[in-house]
Design a protein around this motif. Structure first.
Motif, mmCIF file in Angstrom:
data_model
loop_
_atom_site.group_PDB
_atom_site.id
_atom_site.type_symbol
_atom_site.label_atom_id
_atom_site.label_comp_id
_atom_site.label_asym_id
_atom_site.label_seq_id
_atom_site.Cartn_x
_atom_site.Cartn_y
_atom_site.Cartn_z
ATOM 1 N N LEU A 1 112.253 -67.941 88.371
ATOM 2 C CA LEU A 1 111.972 -66.510 88.465
ATOM 3 C C LEU A 1 113.194 -65.694 88.869
ATOM 4 O O LEU A 1 113.380 -64.573 88.417
ATOM 5 N N GLY A 2 114.028 -66.287 89.727
ATOM 6 C CA GLY A 2 115.211 -65.552 90.191
ATOM 7 C C GLY A 2 116.170 -65.255 89.051
ATOM 8 O O GLY A 2 116.628 -64.124 88.880
ATOM 9 N N LYS B 1 115.448 -65.148 86.009
ATOM 10 C CA LYS B 1 114.763 -64.255 85.061
ATOM 11 C C LYS B 1 114.921 -62.793 85.493
ATOM 12 O O LYS B 1 115.262 -61.928 84.687
ATOM 13 N N HIS B 2 114.696 -62.538 86.773
ATOM 14 C CA HIS B 2 114.874 -61.163 87.257
ATOM 15 C C HIS B 2 116.334 -60.726 87.101
ATOM 16 O O HIS B 2 116.617 -59.590 86.721
ATOM 17 N N ASP C 1 116.971 -59.875 83.545
ATOM 18 C CA ASP C 1 116.361 -58.594 83.189
ATOM 19 C C ASP C 1 117.214 -57.424 83.671
ATOM 20 O O ASP C 1 117.390 -56.432 82.967
#
Ligand SMILES: Cc1cc2nc3c(=O)[nH]c(=O)nc-3n(C[C@H](O)[C@H](O)[C@H](O)COP(=O)(O)O)c2cc1C
Lengths: 213, 639
Positions: free
Chosen positions: B486-487, B489-490, B493
């Motif tokens: 998730l890290g 991915k953020h 983004d």
């Protein structure tokens, strides 16, 4: 059982079983450390949720307490600026990917995420990060169980439960951001050979797998 | 203990035999043709066929040998011709035409065609040697010494240059003695982390478990990296010898090559080499007459980058999904099937025979105190001479870029060098005097990694580069742990937002915070190092981030959303229609003065018009931010 060893956690002296992981020694002695994926009987810990970091005296960096065995004289602290920061960000990351609908959630008030938030004074709603909702379909095909993958935090407790008590149809699938708990061939639960034992729903700490009303 | 000479004697016998077989080559003209993957990609096999056909047609006493790569990949296809009476001469940029000419002019008529020669292998009167060029002065070939000079498919070539002598010498010593030598040499792992190799072997060898394994990590997943592939394709026996010495030292009866399936030629050559070595009794039961037996197997890994990480590699060999596991336990304590396992990179193992042969002191005489020996880099990107190079540790980045790589291609300005693979860092001009060694590179914000080096020029946007590399690691994340899944991915983004002109000033702080936390919190080194490209570009190229965020401007004119194509009215040659014809979406029209104008609404920024505009006009330019077009048009008073 061998002789117990003495360790200190947050100033409290504890007798722990040699070879035991710090996380369990702490929990058994009333010291809470956030955790989602740890399983007490795991042969090799998954160590994937990254929420159970602690400081150990003499160690350069915080370590996950689910993987670290106790040893005599170990001095452990469950809180420090570094630990709080890692756990805070880890929790925020997880919450950015957990569809939060507490009021309608069967786990409301018994949810592990709510517990972590309460214990560590963290916000359920990510402050810095936008939501990463994957908008996956909710699977209501099984007779007694409902699966909302958008809530899943990939802790793996359902997979363990399904293997131990159920038909063993659940597993991790896919990689990266797409990683998910699915049935063996991705079929809906109702067609997967699931025997509706409901062990997964009882094991899921966040309401992704839950009993149907 | 060094009284034992059994294995050495056994090898001597084999070598004598090899010498006899090679006698038939003496007096013959030899054409060593570079036929590693790099050569094959640009037609080496066709060139080889031409050489062979011509030699056949003219009935010449000459042989073509397909060899590996000597590192000058930019000049492939290459060949070294040894003609009796001449020093060896290396020719580059070959094609079928040049090959037939070389046969006629050189092989038949004795004119060495200096115009096609790159350099000679030995001192002579008319062609400079490799050592006469800056590159030759900086380079120091140890592991790569025989790459491109011996036939990788013929064990006799390897034996003739002293091959397997170190294995024999090792077998005549106690394992602990071999480990001591490797420890004394200070050899550190070349696969990324730089862990002391001898220490790893010792950890494994001192385990109470008697079943142990040794694995050669040839997964090489870094995009653009080809060091390991080249060594395996060019001198597989060297790696086998190193692997066998490692296995003997660690007390393992079984060793593996873990090779990515995308390396079919390497797999083929390793397998062939293993067969030959087994055939001669060099590897196998009671090898070289010693009491030690070793079985070596090739395992083809299929794909994912993270499978190069040692615990994921082990998981995939066990038939599990290739996901990393928590360390400790380290593989040397509990690895493959829970048994103590040494995992060493291809390059690491390649140094081993050399250290056993020449001694620890010889090895330490090159390089720096903490990083002894040489380093092998794959040079790629905007360099004149891309390829593979071996230089002493401690060589500066600028020596590698300017002396070995011959500087930046196309007269462009250097901007940064990206070192250490997708999770390495980008270093700017002011760091070019940094010596390449593990500690210095880390301190500068990059890392040794396994030796990938990509050079970037003024046209490369550093935000986009950071986004590109993070996109790679994010896609390759196995998804097991929170921070990496998730890290990254953020972070990706956010970078995507910034390159699209949608970044906010607070994004920089958020990126920095996430980068540090992903580094601290991730389970394996894929996640722990994934933020490096972001951190290093933020450290050295912060201004580019600011321009994207605050001015919606891409200073390097690379980010599509932040640029526009503009035709300079005073440069446009009105009667020329090249750009109009090149545009796939009919976005270019002529105004009443017949000057070409880009319709910004229609333009898809494909670059065709810029390429099509003849070089004598160069009327098409890129501007950033896109509003710049309006400003210029207003200034010009375009109606
Ligand atoms: C994501 C990731 C990919 C890796 N890929 C490779 C690889 O392709 N080849 C390699 O030798 N080591 C690779 N490594 C490093 C290995 O984990 C391990 O450190 C290495 O094989 C040890 O060998 P050495 O001591 O000779 O360097 C990788 C590590 C990570 C975290």
């Amino acid at each position: 059982m061998g002789d117990k060893v003495k360790i200190t956690i947050d100033g409290k002296e504890i007798a722990a079983v040699p070879g035991e992981k710090i996380l369990w020694a702490a929990l058994d002695n009333g010291i809470y450390i956030p955790h989602l994926c740890a399983g007490r009987d795991d042969h090799s810990p998954l160590a994937s949720c990254r929420l159970c970091f602690v400081e150990i005296e003499g160690y350069a960096h915080p370590v996950p307490s689910c993987t670290q065995e106790v040893s005599g004289g170990m001095v452990i602290t469950t809180r420090s600026e570094r630990v709080d920061r890692i756990i805070g960000t880890g929790f925020e990351l997880i919450m950015s990917n957990h569809r939060t609908d507490c009021r309608a959630c069967p786990r409301n008030h018994s949810c592990e995420l709510q517990k972590i938030a309460r214990e560590r004074k963290l916000k359920l709603k990510p402050a810095r990060l936008p939501r990463l909702d994957r908008d996956l379909p909710v699977d209501g095909s099984a007779a007694k169980i409902k699966y909302d993958p958008n809530k899943c935090v990939l802790c793996g407790h359902c997979i363990r439960a399904c293997r131990e008590k159920g038909a063993g149809v659940l597993g991790f699938a896919r990689r990266g951001f797409e990683r998910a708990v699915t049935t063996f061939n991705g079929s809906p639960l109702g067609e997967s050979g699931c025997n509706n034992c409901t062990a997964c729903a009882l094991a899921c700490p966040v309401g992704a797998l839950a009993l149907k009303e | 203990m060094s009284e034992r000479k059994m294995a050495a004697a056994a090898l001597e016998k084999l070598k004598e035999q090899a010498g006899i077989n090679r006698a038939s080559l003496r007096g013959k003209t030899l054409i060593l043709l570079g036929a590693a993957t790099c050569g094959r990609a640009v037609g080496a096999l066709e060139v080889a066929k031409t050489f062979r056909d011509e030699i056949e047609r003219l009935q010449l006493d000459a042989a073509v040998v397909e060899v590996g790569c000597m590192g000058h990949c930019y000049a492939e296809p290459m060949a070294i011709i040894y003609k009796p009476g001449f020093s060896g001469i290396c020719y580059g940029y070959l094609n079928e035409g040049v090959a037939s000419r070389l046969v006629q002019d050189f092989l038949v008529e004795g004119d060495p065609c200096v115009e096609f020669a790159l350099a000679a292998t030995g001192i002579n009167d008319f062609i400079p040697t490799f050592q006469d060029f800056p590159r030759g002065i900086v380079e120091q070939k140890t592991v790569m010494e025989h790459c491109g000079f011996i036939d990788p498919e013929n064990i006799e070539d390897y034996l003739a240059v002293g091959g397997y002598g170190s294995l024999a010498a090792a077998l005549d010593r106690e394992p602990s003695g071999v480990i001591k030598e490797i420890k004394a040499s200070g050899l550190r792992g070349r696969g990324g982390a730089g862990f002391p190799t001898g220490l790893k072997w010792e950890m494994c060898s001192s385990s109470p478990e008697s079943t142990r394994y040794v694995i050669c990590n040839a997964d090489e997943g870094d995009p653009g990296a080809f060091m390991d592939r080249t060594i395996l394709e060019s001198n597989p026996h060297l790696v086998i010898e190193g692997l066998a010495i490692a296995a003997y030292s660690a007390g393992a009866g079984k060793a593996y090559f873990y090779v990515r399936a995308e390396y079919p030629l390497a797999v083929e050559r390793i397998k062939k080499a293993l067969q030959q070595a087994a055939g001669l009794g060099i590897i196998g039961k009671a090898m070289l007459g010693a009491e030690y037996s070793l079985d070596i197997e090739v395992f083809q890994g299929s794909g994912a980058f993270v499978c190069g990480e040692e615990t994921a590699l082990i998981a995939s060999m066990e038939g599990e999904p290739g996901l990393p596991r928590h360390r400790p336990p380290y593989p040397a304590v509990a690895g493959l099937f829970g048994k103590p396992t040494v995992i060493d990179n291809v390059k690491t193992l390649s140094y081993v025979p050399l250290i056993i042969k020449n001694g620890a002191d010889w090895f330490k005489a090159t390089g720096t105190e903490k990083s002894p020996g040489t380093a092998i880099f794959a040079l790629a990107g905007k360099l004149v001479s891309t390829g593979l190079t071996e230089v002493p540790m401690g060589t500066t980045l600028s020596q590698i870029i300017y002396d070995v790589g011959s500087g930046i291609a196309g007269n462009k300005k250097f901007k940064a060098v990206q070192i250490g693979g997708p999770s390495g860092g980008c270093l700017p001009e002011e760091t070019l005097e940094t010596p390449v060694d593990y500690e210095s590179l880390s301190k500068a914000g990059a890392m040794m990694g396994s030796g990938g080096m990509v050079v970037l020029d003024e046209n490369d946007c550093m935000v986009e580069i950071a986004r590109f590399f993070l996109d790679f690691t994010q896609k390759e994340s196995c998804g097991k742990c929170t921070f990496c899944r998730l890290g990254t991915k953020h972070m990706l983004d956010i970078l995507e937002r910034i390159t699209k002109g949608k970044g906010q000033p607070e994004d920089i702080d958020l990126l920095l915070e996430l980068a540090e936390d992903v580094r601290a919190g991730s389970l394996c080194n894929l996640g722990k190092t994934a933020p490096n490209p972001v951190l290093s570009t933020l450290r050295y190229f912060r201004r580019e981030y600011d321009a994207h965020i605050n001015e919606k401007r891409c200073p390097s004119l690379m980010c599509k959303d932040l640029i526009a194509y503009y035709i300079l009215p005073d440069k446009c040659e009105r009667s020329c229609d090249a750009c109009v014809g090149s545009c796939p979406v009919e976005a270019i029209f002529s105004n009443e003065d017949r000057i070409k104008v880009v319709n910004q609404e229609k333009c898809v920024k494909c670059d065709s018009c810029m390429v099509a505009c003849p070089p004598q006009y160069r009327a098409v330019i890129k501007v950033s931010p896109p509003e710049e077009v309006l400003r210029r048009e207003r200034e010009k008073g375009v109606k």
